[in-house]
Design a protein around this motif. Structure first.
Motif, short mmCIF file in Angstrom:
data_model
loop_
_atom_site.label_atom_id
_atom_site.label_comp_id
_atom_site.label_asym_id
_atom_site.label_seq_id
_atom_site.Cartn_x
_atom_site.Cartn_y
_atom_site.Cartn_z
N SER A 1 -3.82 -9.15 -2.34
CA SER A 1 -2.44 -8.99 -1.92
C SER A 1 -1.93 -10.32 -1.38
O SER A 1 -2.65 -11.01 -0.65
CB SER A 1 -2.33 -7.91 -0.83
OG SER A 1 -1.04 -7.88 -0.28
N LEU B 1 -2.45 -2.08 -11.78
CA LEU B 1 -3.65 -2.80 -11.34
C LEU B 1 -4.80 -2.53 -12.32
O LEU B 1 -5.50 -3.46 -12.73
CB LEU B 1 -4.05 -2.36 -9.93
CG LEU B 1 -5.37 -2.93 -9.41
CD1 LEU B 1 -5.31 -4.44 -9.27
CD2 LEU B 1 -5.73 -2.28 -8.06
N ASP C 1 -1.07 -9.05 -5.95
CA ASP C 1 -0.28 -7.87 -5.64
C ASP C 1 0.88 -8.33 -4.76
O ASP C 1 0.69 -8.80 -3.64
CB ASP C 1 -1.13 -6.84 -4.90
CG ASP C 1 -0.38 -5.53 -4.64
OD1 ASP C 1 0.85 -5.50 -4.85
OD2 ASP C 1 -1.02 -4.55 -4.22
N THR D 1 2.00 1.07 -9.21
CA THR D 1 1.26 -0.16 -8.91
C THR D 1 -0.22 0.02 -9.20
O THR D 1 -0.87 -0.89 -9.74
CB THR D 1 1.46 -0.54 -7.43
OG1 THR D 1 2.86 -0.59 -7.15
CG2 THR D 1 0.85 -1.89 -7.13
N SER D 2 -0.79 1.16 -8.86
CA SER D 2 -2.23 1.38 -9.07
C SER D 2 -2.58 1.38 -10.56
O SER D 2 -3.59 0.80 -10.96
CB SER D 2 -2.65 2.71 -8.43
OG SER D 2 -2.48 2.68 -7.04
N ASP E 1 -8.29 -4.73 1.58
CA ASP E 1 -7.10 -4.24 2.28
C ASP E 1 -6.10 -3.56 1.36
O ASP E 1 -4.99 -3.24 1.78
CB ASP E 1 -6.42 -5.37 3.04
CG ASP E 1 -5.97 -6.52 2.14
OD1 ASP E 1 -6.43 -6.60 0.99
OD2 ASP E 1 -5.16 -7.36 2.59
N CYS E 2 -6.48 -3.33 0.10
CA CYS E 2 -5.57 -2.61 -0.81
C CYS E 2 -5.59 -1.12 -0.48
O CYS E 2 -6.44 -0.64 0.27
CB CYS E 2 -5.97 -2.84 -2.27
SG CYS E 2 -7.58 -2.16 -2.73
N VAL F 1 -11.87 -7.39 -5.70
CA VAL F 1 -10.58 -6.86 -5.25
C VAL F 1 -10.55 -6.85 -3.73
O VAL F 1 -11.55 -6.51 -3.09
CB VAL F 1 -10.35 -5.44 -5.81
CG1 VAL F 1 -9.05 -4.84 -5.27
CG2 VAL F 1 -10.33 -5.46 -7.33
N THR G 1 3.42 -6.36 -3.79
CA THR G 1 4.09 -5.21 -3.17
C THR G 1 4.63 -5.54 -1.79
O THR G 1 5.73 -5.10 -1.43
CB THR G 1 3.10 -4.03 -3.07
OG1 THR G 1 2.77 -3.59 -4.40
CG2 THR G 1 3.68 -2.87 -2.30
N ASP H 1 -5.49 2.24 -5.07
CA ASP H 1 -5.79 1.00 -5.78
C ASP H 1 -7.29 0.80 -5.93
O ASP H 1 -7.79 0.38 -6.99
CB ASP H 1 -5.18 -0.20 -5.05
CG ASP H 1 -3.67 -0.20 -5.07
OD1 ASP H 1 -3.09 0.51 -5.93
OD2 ASP H 1 -3.06 -0.89 -4.24
N ARG H 2 -8.03 1.07 -4.85
CA ARG H 2 -9.49 0.94 -4.93
C ARG H 2 -10.06 1.90 -5.96
O ARG H 2 -10.98 1.55 -6.71
CB ARG H 2 -10.11 1.20 -3.56
CG ARG H 2 -9.88 0.09 -2.55
CD ARG H 2 -10.83 0.20 -1.38
NE ARG H 2 -10.58 1.39 -0.57
CZ ARG H 2 -9.73 1.44 0.44
NH1 ARG H 2 -9.03 0.36 0.77
NH2 ARG H 2 -9.57 2.55 1.13
#
Length: 380
Positions: A168, A103, A197, A99-100, A125-126, A122, A199, A130-131
């Motif tokens: 998200s 992204l 996102d 996923t990252s 809360d990811c 972005v 997920t 991801d950040r």
């Protein structure tokens, strides 16, 4: 008191139109999985299908060209199984990578579509990975990463400089389900692109990428979709950006290749076959029912404990997860684990509980709430 609630849970299970899906998994007795990050239970058909895959690797092959590579075929078939759950077309979905990484690719692709804009916004809360990848994407385009707490922050940004906004679908801090269609429309009103996102929603909430008019989306193959912890992730690019027929190569498809990729895609296709023909709305309705049952029980019978249910903003629906605040969250998670209930300790004072509608029953939810009540008294 708990006996009467169990009777209610049993009645809900008897009326559950999705109850038959649970029978297609190898459910471990005495274990309730609300953790969400180690993958779903093993589908009963997975061992045989994966065994056939491995045996096929040793079969004699002709010297002729094999045409479409094995991993591309498996990924294409998995994408076809996933697309209906996302409200998308098969040609818009690619099965690959994490996923990252997806992204990162999606943010770079969005920035190329808005070359005069340098800000990537972005959601804060990811996940940390991801950040990290989002920051790398901003550096890659020579731009700036801005982390936002929620959509309210959009009004504070110089939106004429924002290329893409990535959020998200489910708010990881409260479990709320964001209004993706309305937020996408607001992002588009400012000329930016929307990246979702999924997920924490695909397979449990009603996802409709076409209906939302989304530009990009990413998500994992485990959690509510039921893949194992090593299942590949997926990405979505709206057809209007593909610039070719659906069978042409997806612009984000630069994945790993070879036997490992094909095996992972085969595994994902196996778990997705369980959801074949199941409407996303039906999954969302059951997930809401499971969450409501749990919240009702905790609110009524754990009120004396030092635990707080994180509530979405008024008028905002709750998604398929519940966030619990407790000063001894890790001890609480350990006590629940000792009782056969697995949860996710996201922060020192935060537990996340996930409610997959495909294999979780209402009696499971009743039992989890009962064990939470006992665990709270143990650690108090």
């Amino acid at each position: 008191m708990w006996t009467s609630i169990r009777t209610t849970a049993e009645a809900l299970d008897d009326a559950d139109v999705l109850a038959g899906l649970r029978l297609r998994y190898d459910i471990h007795p005495g274990l309730i999985r609300l953790d969400g990050y180690s993958g779903g239970p093993l589908p009963r058909t997975s061992p045989a299908r994966l065994r056939r895959f491995v045996q096929h690797r040793w079969e004699p092959r002709s010297g002729r060209s094999q045409g479409e590579s094995e991993w591309r075929r498996e990924a294409r078939l998995a994408a076809g199984a996933l697309a209906p759950l996302l409200g998308a077309d098969t040609g818009e979905i690619t099965i690959a990578e994490s996923t990252s990484i997806n992204l990162f690719k999606a943010l770079v692709a969005a920035a190329r579509l808005r070359p005069d804009r340098t800000i990537l916004a972005v959601g804060r809360d990811c996940f940390p990975t991801d950040r990290c990848l989002a920051r790398s994407a901003a550096e890659h385009i020579g731009g700036e990463l801005v982390l936002i707490d929620d959509t309210d922050r959009l009004a504070e940004l110089p939106m004429d400089r924002v290329a893409a906004v990535a959020l998200s679908h489910a708010d990881l801090r409260t479990g709320a389900e964001r209004d993706a269609a309305a937020i996408t429309a607001e992002i588009h009103r400012h000329g930016a692109l929307a990246l979702w996102d999924l997920t924490h929603s695909a397979g449990a909430l009603d996802v409709d990428l076409h209906g939302w008019n989304a530009d990009f989306a990413i998500g994992c193959g485990y959690k509510y979709l039921g893949g194992s912890a090593t299942a590949p992730s997926y990405s979505f690019v709206a057809d209007r950006y593909l610039g070719g027929p659906p069978e042409s190569r997806h612009p984000l498809a630069e994945p790993f290749a070879g036997p490992a990729a094909a095996l992972a895609a085969t595994e994902l296709r196996t778990v997705l076959s369980i959801l074949d023909g199941v409407p996303a709305g039906a999954l969302a309705a059951k997930a809401r029912g499971l969450v409501e049952l749990f919240v009702e029980q905790v609110s009524e019978f754990c009120a004396e404990a030092a635990i707080e249910i994180s509530e979405p903003a008024p008028g905002t629906p709750r998604g398929a997860q519940v966030c619990l605040r407790h000063p001894k969250a890790q001890r609480l998670a350990d006590a629940l684990s000792d009782r056969g209930v697995l949860t996710e300790c996201a922060d020192p004072d935060l537990l996340r509980l996930h409610f997959p509608p495909t294999w979780l029953s209402h009696v499971d939810v009743w039992h989890a709430a009962e064990q939470l009540h006992s665990a709270l008294h143990e650690i108090s």
